[in-house]
Design a protein around this motif. Structure first.
Motif, PDB file in Angstrom:
ATOM      1  N   ILE A 188       0.857  -1.189   0.000  1.00  0.00           N
ATOM      2  CA  ILE A 188       0.000   0.000   0.000  1.00  0.00           C
ATOM      3  C   ILE A 188       0.889   1.233   0.000  1.00  0.00           C
ATOM      4  CG2 ILE A 188      -1.884  -1.159   1.204  1.00  0.00           C
ATOM      5  CD1 ILE A 188      -1.026   0.282   3.767  1.00  0.00           C
ATOM      6  N   ASP A 189       0.351   2.351  -0.508  1.00  0.00           N
ATOM      7  CA  ASP A 189       1.148   3.578  -0.485  1.00  0.00           C
ATOM      8  C   ASP A 189       1.012   4.262   0.868  1.00  0.00           C
ATOM      9  OD1 ASP A 189      -1.285   5.059  -0.503  1.00  0.00           O
ATOM     10  OD2 ASP A 189      -1.331   4.993  -2.690  1.00  0.00           O
ATOM     11  N   GLU A 190       1.863   5.243   1.108  1.00  0.00           N
ATOM     12  CA  GLU A 190       1.902   5.893   2.418  1.00  0.00           C
ATOM     13  C   GLU A 190       0.624   6.663   2.710  1.00  0.00           C
ATOM     14  OE1 GLU A 190       4.035   5.487   4.957  1.00  0.00           O
ATOM     15  OE2 GLU A 190       4.682   3.883   3.596  1.00  0.00           O
ATOM     16  N   ARG A 191      -0.018   7.168   1.662  1.00  0.00           N
ATOM     17  CA  ARG A 191      -1.280   7.886   1.879  1.00  0.00           C
ATOM     18  C   ARG A 191      -2.335   6.937   2.452  1.00  0.00           C
ATOM     19  NH1 ARG A 191      -3.730  12.423   3.372  1.00  0.00           N
ATOM     20  NH2 ARG A 191      -5.947  12.122   3.048  1.00  0.00           N
ATOM     21  N   THR A 192      -2.429   5.735   1.901  1.00  0.00           N
ATOM     22  CA  THR A 192      -3.384   4.754   2.403  1.00  0.00           C
ATOM     23  C   THR A 192      -3.052   4.376   3.842  1.00  0.00           C
ATOM     24  OG1 THR A 192      -3.693   3.861   0.172  1.00  0.00           O
ATOM     25  CG2 THR A 192      -4.372   2.463   2.012  1.00  0.00           C
ATOM     26  N   ARG A 193      -1.766   4.229   4.135  1.00  0.00           N
ATOM     27  CA  ARG A 193      -1.355   3.901   5.497  1.00  0.00           C
ATOM     28  C   ARG A 193      -1.794   5.001   6.474  1.00  0.00           C
ATOM     29  NH1 ARG A 193       2.272   0.076   5.966  1.00  0.00           N
ATOM     30  NH2 ARG A 193       3.236   0.628   3.981  1.00  0.00           N
ATOM     31  N   LYS A 245      -6.272   8.867 -34.006  1.00  0.00           N
ATOM     32  CA  LYS A 245      -7.065   7.665 -33.729  1.00  0.00           C
ATOM     33  C   LYS A 245      -8.270   7.954 -32.852  1.00  0.00           C
ATOM     34  CE  LYS A 245      -3.265   4.343 -34.142  1.00  0.00           C
ATOM     35  NZ  LYS A 245      -2.515   3.259 -33.458  1.00  0.00           N
ATOM     36  N   ARG A 246      -8.378   9.195 -32.381  1.00  0.00           N
ATOM     37  CA  ARG A 246      -9.487   9.615 -31.524  1.00  0.00           C
ATOM     38  C   ARG A 246      -9.559   8.756 -30.252  1.00  0.00           C
ATOM     39  NH1 ARG A 246     -14.510  10.277 -35.647  1.00  0.00           N
ATOM     40  NH2 ARG A 246     -15.585   9.767 -33.709  1.00  0.00           N
ATOM     41  N   THR A 247      -8.410   8.657 -29.591  1.00  0.00           N
ATOM     42  CA  THR A 247      -8.343   7.887 -28.345  1.00  0.00           C
ATOM     43  C   THR A 247      -7.513   8.640 -27.302  1.00  0.00           C
ATOM     44  OG1 THR A 247      -6.355   6.672 -29.023  1.00  0.00           O
ATOM     45  CG2 THR A 247      -8.500   5.669 -29.532  1.00  0.00           C
ATOM     46  N   ILE A 248      -7.701   8.259 -26.051  1.00  0.00           N
ATOM     47  CA  ILE A 248      -6.828   8.704 -24.970  1.00  0.00           C
ATOM     48  C   ILE A 248      -6.337   7.465 -24.233  1.00  0.00           C
ATOM     49  CG2 ILE A 248      -7.831  10.995 -24.617  1.00  0.00           C
ATOM     50  CD1 ILE A 248      -9.446   9.799 -22.290  1.00  0.00           C
ATOM     51  N   SER A 249      -5.152   7.565 -23.674  1.00  0.00           N
ATOM     52  CA  SER A 249      -4.559   6.462 -22.918  1.00  0.00           C
ATOM     53  C   SER A 249      -4.436   6.884 -21.460  1.00  0.00           C
ATOM     54  CB  SER A 249      -3.180   6.121 -23.492  1.00  0.00           C
ATOM     55  OG  SER A 249      -2.571   5.091 -22.736  1.00  0.00           O
ATOM     56  N   ILE A 250      -5.030   6.115 -20.559  1.00  0.00           N
ATOM     57  CA  ILE A 250      -4.973   6.419 -19.131  1.00  0.00           C
ATOM     58  C   ILE A 250      -3.780   5.675 -18.541  1.00  0.00           C
ATOM     59  CG2 ILE A 250      -6.241   6.432 -16.957  1.00  0.00           C
ATOM     60  CD1 ILE A 250      -7.447   8.094 -19.271  1.00  0.00           C
ATOM     61  N   GLN A 251      -2.752   6.398 -18.142  1.00  0.00           N
ATOM     62  CA  GLN A 251      -1.516   5.807 -17.652  1.00  0.00           C
ATOM     63  C   GLN A 251      -1.169   6.222 -16.229  1.00  0.00           C
ATOM     64  OE1 GLN A 251       0.176   3.506 -19.264  1.00  0.00           O
ATOM     65  NE2 GLN A 251      -1.250   3.609 -20.991  1.00  0.00           N
ATOM     66  N   ARG A 252      -1.815   7.267 -15.724  1.00  0.00           N
ATOM     67  CA  ARG A 252      -1.447   7.771 -14.405  1.00  0.00           C
ATOM     68  C   ARG A 252      -2.636   8.480 -13.762  1.00  0.00           C
ATOM     69  NH1 ARG A 252       0.144  10.620 -18.429  1.00  0.00           N
ATOM     70  NH2 ARG A 252       1.912   9.252 -18.791  1.00  0.00           N
ATOM     71  N   ALA A 253      -2.510   8.714 -12.476  1.00  0.00           N
ATOM     72  CA  ALA A 253      -3.554   9.431 -11.740  1.00  0.00           C
ATOM     73  C   ALA A 253      -2.896  10.133 -10.554  1.00  0.00           C
ATOM     74  CB  ALA A 253      -4.639   8.473 -11.257  1.00  0.00           C
ATOM     75  N   TRP A 254      -3.579  11.143 -10.049  1.00  0.00           N
ATOM     76  CA  TRP A 254      -3.063  11.858  -8.890  1.00  0.00           C
ATOM     77  C   TRP A 254      -3.284  11.038  -7.624  1.00  0.00           C
ATOM     78  CZ3 TRP A 254       0.210  15.625  -9.386  1.00  0.00           C
ATOM     79  CH2 TRP A 254       0.171  16.453 -10.507  1.00  0.00           C
ATOM     80  N   LYS A 255      -2.256  10.985  -6.772  1.00  0.00           N
ATOM     81  CA  LYS A 255      -2.321  10.316  -5.480  1.00  0.00           C
ATOM     82  C   LYS A 255      -2.028  11.348  -4.395  1.00  0.00           C
ATOM     83  CE  LYS A 255      -2.657   6.275  -7.524  1.00  0.00           C
ATOM     84  NZ  LYS A 255      -3.857   5.429  -7.456  1.00  0.00           N
ATOM     85  N   ARG A 256      -2.854  11.343  -3.358  1.00  0.00           N
ATOM     86  CA  ARG A 256      -2.636  12.296  -2.274  1.00  0.00           C
ATOM     87  C   ARG A 256      -1.692  11.686  -1.243  1.00  0.00           C
ATOM     88  NH1 ARG A 256      -7.775  14.775   0.708  1.00  0.00           N
ATOM     89  NH2 ARG A 256      -7.997  12.580   1.324  1.00  0.00           N
ATOM     90  N   VAL A 273      -0.376  17.571  -0.207  1.00  0.00           N
ATOM     91  CA  VAL A 273       0.659  17.152  -1.155  1.00  0.00           C
ATOM     92  C   VAL A 273       0.125  16.021  -2.038  1.00  0.00           C
ATOM     93  CG1 VAL A 273       2.976  16.211  -1.394  1.00  0.00           C
ATOM     94  CG2 VAL A 273       2.472  17.805   0.465  1.00  0.00           C
ATOM     95  N   PHE A 274       0.287  16.196  -3.354  1.00  0.00           N
ATOM     96  CA  PHE A 274      -0.156  15.191  -4.314  1.00  0.00           C
ATOM     97  C   PHE A 274       1.026  14.792  -5.202  1.00  0.00           C
ATOM     98  CE2 PHE A 274      -3.880  17.430  -3.030  1.00  0.00           C
ATOM     99  CZ  PHE A 274      -4.926  16.538  -3.115  1.00  0.00           C
ATOM    100  N   LYS A 275       0.978  13.565  -5.703  1.00  0.00           N
ATOM    101  CA  LYS A 275       1.993  13.106  -6.643  1.00  0.00           C
ATOM    102  C   LYS A 275       1.323  12.222  -7.683  1.00  0.00           C
ATOM    103  CE  LYS A 275       3.360   8.876  -4.206  1.00  0.00           C
ATOM    104  NZ  LYS A 275       4.489   8.108  -3.617  1.00  0.00           N
ATOM    105  N   LEU A 276       1.991  12.073  -8.826  1.00  0.00           N
ATOM    106  CA  LEU A 276       1.476  11.205  -9.874  1.00  0.00           C
ATOM    107  C   LEU A 276       1.864   9.760  -9.594  1.00  0.00           C
ATOM    108  CD1 LEU A 276       2.219  13.298 -13.081  1.00  0.00           C
ATOM    109  CD2 LEU A 276      -0.020  12.794 -12.099  1.00  0.00           C
ATOM    110  N   GLY A 277       0.918   8.860  -9.807  1.00  0.00           N
ATOM    111  CA  GLY A 277       1.162   7.440  -9.619  1.00  0.00           C
ATOM    112  C   GLY A 277       0.328   6.649 -10.596  1.00  0.00           C
ATOM    113  N   PRO A 278       0.328   5.329 -10.488  1.00  0.00           N
ATOM    114  CA  PRO A 278      -0.467   4.497 -11.399  1.00  0.00           C
ATOM    115  C   PRO A 278      -1.956   4.670 -11.116  1.00  0.00           C
ATOM    116  CG  PRO A 278       0.472   3.161  -9.656  1.00  0.00           C
ATOM    117  CD  PRO A 278       1.079   4.524  -9.504  1.00  0.00           C
ATOM    118  N   PRO A 279      -2.828   4.291 -12.047  1.00  0.00           N
ATOM    119  CA  PRO A 279      -4.276   4.343 -11.806  1.00  0.00           C
ATOM    120  C   PRO A 279      -4.670   3.481 -10.612  1.00  0.00           C
ATOM    121  CG  PRO A 279      -3.829   4.072 -14.140  1.00  0.00           C
ATOM    122  CD  PRO A 279      -2.524   3.875 -13.424  1.00  0.00           C
TER     123      PRO A 279
END
Length: 429
Positions: A90-95, A271-282, A287-293
């Motif tokens: 788990i990430d530190e935010r979840t902890r 191609k009219r598409t988007i790729s979801i590769q990351r999401a904001w994590k608190r 303080v927020f950082k980018l991490g995986p979905p």
């Protein structure tokens, strides 16, 4: 049924092991010495008398031990914090979130009393079986009844003792209670499964939790097309860029943290598409950082409509590959609190003045997208893939009740099948 298995040792001594299955797993307790066989037989009978479960008050390796005199007993809050510190994956935010839940809801709310002293209310405490005042909860003294009392306290909330109609702590939703109970269950299970168990059973194992569909108000808000159009129009009057972001959220079903983490390199206009590769994590409150979905299946590719492509084309002019597509003030990525307070709430308040009868959250745009897809008979597995749910069960549990648009087709199919002529019998020539 419990059984006794003799276990000879190299020394010639025999240990008698009582063995039985409880909740699908094997449980054992060992007895040795001159009276080992007789003690094992007595314990076997106790196990069966308790429905093939550990006898109440018995701790593996210790025997019957009074809860408040257990040699290894420890304060529940301390033990719960230690348990959370040892969780992996788990990430530190979840902890931090887990620890905050422990401090707020396991320990209770710290409030000032009339005499100036402070007292914790609404937390888990132990009430002795023979009566008397409640005492602080420890790993060993908590009983099934203590857990039930803790659940009821969350359901009822903590009214303000001096201000009628106000709360020190409002009643919790069934979902919140279930989440906290799940964490509590894991803490006690760790005490049961430890190398040197602190207790023989989990007091949370048989708790009956409040039904999550008993509330008067639905947790999710679904907007009709015209209802969302009112909000979008109000939002567009004072900030077209904010309205574009809201339109994108409701049109894709993306989570807020996914949409606002979208970068120019994630968009394929051809191609009219988007790729979801990351999401904001608190990481903490500010303080927020980018991490995986959120889930493994959160990494996904979504098809876009022509109008969405044109909107993204406008927002991507002059952007570098790692620039965010949607940006707030100072050219930085939007923060949820800023967007909600400065844009969304203002637009919803204005829409309500103009006749809107709902007050949706930003996350309700994701729910609304699902409702619109179900309305068009899009299958739930396809919706699961679009939302990035790890399991179809999540999609069905959350949105299955909306699948009513297919009722007519299902009824027609059943009617056609039942009304079809029976096939002619084969004739042997």
């Amino acid at each position: 049924m419990a059984s006794i298995v003799p276990r000879p040792k190299k020394s010639g001594e025999i240990t008698y092991q009582v063995k039985w299955r409880q909740d699908g797993s094997w449980q054992t307790e060992n007895f040795g010495g001159e009276e080992g066989e007789a003690q094992a037989e007595q314990f076997r009978q106790l196990v069966e008398a308790h429905g093939n479960r550990w006898p109440y008050g018995w701790v593996k390796g210790h025997g019957f031990v009074e809860p408040d005199t257990h040699p290894d007993d420890v304060d529940l809050i301390t033990y719960a914090h230690q348990y959370v510190d040892k969780i992996t994956g788990i990430d530190e935010r979840t902890r931090q979130d887990y620890k905050r839940e422990i401090d707020r809801h396991f320990a209770g709310l710290l409030v000032a009393q009339a005499d100036g002293a402070e007292e914790r209310v609404g937390g888990l405490v132990h009430t002795p079986a023979g009566g008397g005042p409640a005492v602080p909860a420890t790993v060993c003294n908590v009983t099934d009844d203590d857990i039930k009392g803790w659940i009821r306290a969350q359901e009822q909330g903590v009214p303000h003792p001096e201000k009628e109609g106000e709360w020190l702590r409002r009643p919790a939703s069934p979902k919140s209670i279930a989440n906290r109970h799940g964490l509590m269950f894991c803490v006690f299970q760790a005490a049961v499964d430890a190398t040197k168990p602190l207790r023989g059973d989990n007091p949370c194992a048989k708790t009956k939790l409040p039904r999550q569909d008993d509330g008067i108000e639905e947790e999710m808000t679904f907007l009709e097309h015209d209802e969302y159009a009112r909000i979008s129009a109000c939002l567009r009057e004072f900030d077209p860029d904010a309205a574009d972001l809201a339109d994108f959220l409701v049109g894709t079903g993306l989570r807020w943290g996914e949409a606002t983490a979208l970068q120019a390199r994630d968009v394929n206009l051809a191609k009219r598409t988007i790729s979801i590769q990351r999401a904001w994590k608190r990481c903490d409150e500010a303080v927020f950082k980018l991490g995986p979905p959120k889930t493994k299946k959160g990494r996904r590719t979504l098809a876009l409509s022509e109008s969405q492509v044109e909107m993204l084309r406008r927002h991507m002019r002059g952007r570098q590959p790692e620039d965010f597509v949607f940006r707030g003030g100072m050219g930085k990525a939007w923060r949820h609190a800023n967007f909600y307070n400065r844009k969304w709430k203002r637009a919803v308040d204005e829409a309500i003045k103009r006749g809107l009868t709902k007050r949706p959250r930003i996350h309700d745009l994701r729910h609304t997208q699902v409702a619109w897809l179900i309305e068009k008979n899009i299958p739930l597995p396809a919706i699961q893939a679009r939302l990035g749910h790890e399991s179809i069960t999540t999609t069905v549990d959350r949105y299955g009740h909306l699948v009513r648009a297919l009722d007519g087709e299902i009824a027609a199919a059943v009617e056609a099948a039942m009304g079809a002529p029976a096939p002619r019998a084969l004739q042997v020539v």
